[in-house]
Scaffold this active site. Structure first.
Site, PDB file in Angstrom:
ATOM      1  N   LYS A  85       0.851  -1.192   0.000  1.00 57.08           N
ATOM      2  CA  LYS A  85       0.000   0.000   0.000  1.00 57.08           C
ATOM      3  C   LYS A  85       0.889   1.246   0.000  1.00 57.08           C
ATOM      4  CE  LYS A  85      -4.543   0.660   2.077  1.00 57.08           C
ATOM      5  NZ  LYS A  85      -5.296   0.680   3.346  1.00 57.08           N
TER       6      LYS A  85
HETATM    7  O1  G3P Z   1      -7.604   1.657   5.512  1.00 53.90           O
HETATM    8  C1  G3P Z   1      -7.952   2.663   4.607  1.00 53.90           C
HETATM    9  C2  G3P Z   1      -9.273   3.288   4.967  1.00 53.90           C
HETATM   10  O2  G3P Z   1     -10.265   2.281   4.987  1.00 53.90           O
HETATM   11  C3  G3P Z   1      -9.250   4.046   6.295  1.00 53.90           C
HETATM   12  O3  G3P Z   1     -10.522   4.473   6.593  1.00 53.90           O
HETATM   13  O4  G3P Z   1     -11.873   4.954   8.618  1.00 53.90           O
HETATM   14  O5  G3P Z   1      -9.502   5.769   8.543  1.00 53.90           O
HETATM   15  O6  G3P Z   1     -11.251   6.821   7.066  1.00 53.90           O
HETATM   16  P1  G3P Z   1     -10.782   5.547   7.764  1.00 53.90           P
END
Ligand code: G3P
Length: 218
Positions: A85
């Site tokens: 990633k």
């Molecule tokens: O892991 C990437 C993404 O899903 C993170 O989401 O909840 O931190 O906005 P969030």
């Protein structure tokens, strides 16, 4: 649309995987930090639970292409299913391009525009991760970004980059991702559990149990 789970908690991953619905796992620096365990140890354990794409992010403090490429190769070496990633930056695009040339799968993350997604696809990203929830959080319709990226990618038969709809906050957003054409939604365990339930389903189960018990006992 396929489901990934968005967590570094191996207990959550194990329980969700037993339902047979997972095609992969995504993690990020915040999720890893939340578990407080060695990064590579956690990723290796996850590869032993889910036989699918496992996204491990380069260190948040590594911002240069050379550093991301070096770390990306180390992450890829953990297991054949590992996906590296990498954040959407100029240096990140260089790293995606170099890792793609190595045959290493990448997931370009922190994507918030169709242009960013197209750049990542052209750099050779295997996946792009538009963050639907964080757009919704600031009153921007995140599902529209998914629709734009999906429509854009479909215009070109030489783009096989997959869309992972990320930053999911609730079951409605999962449906929006599927309707908008995302290939994958990566979902927190809490939301997976919410998706299972409906009050009428739960109520119907209780009624069946009561009606059956009234005649046949347990
Ligand atoms: O892991 C990437 C993404 O899903 C993170 O989401 O909840 O931190 O906005 P969030």
């Amino acid at each position: 649309m396929k489901f990934f789970i968005d967590t570094a908690n191996v207990d959550e991953i194990r329980e969700a995987n037993e339902m047979g619905v997972l095609a992969g796992v995504t993690t990020n620096p915040s999720l890893i930090a939340k578990e407080g365990r060695d990064y590579k140890t956690v990723l290796k354990e996850i590869t032993g639970i889910v036989d699918g794409a496992i996204s491990g992010e380069v260190k948040a403090t590594t911002t240069d292409a050379e550093g991301m490429i070096k770390e990306g190769r180390e992450i890829a070496a953990i297991h054949k299913n590992m996906v590296v990633k990498i954040p959407m930056t100029a240096e990140g695009l260089k790293a995606i391009h170099a890792l793609d040339a190595d045959g290493i799968k990448t997931n370009c993350t922190l994507v918030f525009t169709a242009n960013q997604a197209l750049l990542a696809a052209r750099a050779g990203a295997t996946y792009v991760s538009p963050f639907l929830g964080r757009l919704d959080d600031i009153s921007e319709p995140g599902y529209k970004l998914i629709e734009e990226i999906s429509a854009m990618f479909k215009n070109y038969d030489d783009i096989d980059t997959q869309i992972i709809c990320a930053s999911i906050r609730n079951p409605l957003q999962v449906e929006q991702c599927a309707l908008a054409g995302a290939d994958i939604a990566t979902i927190p365990f809490k939301v997976i559990k919410q998706m299972i339930h409906h009050p009428l389903t739960d109520e119907g189960i209780v009624k069946f149990q009561n009606d059956y018990r009234a005649v046949f006992g347990d």
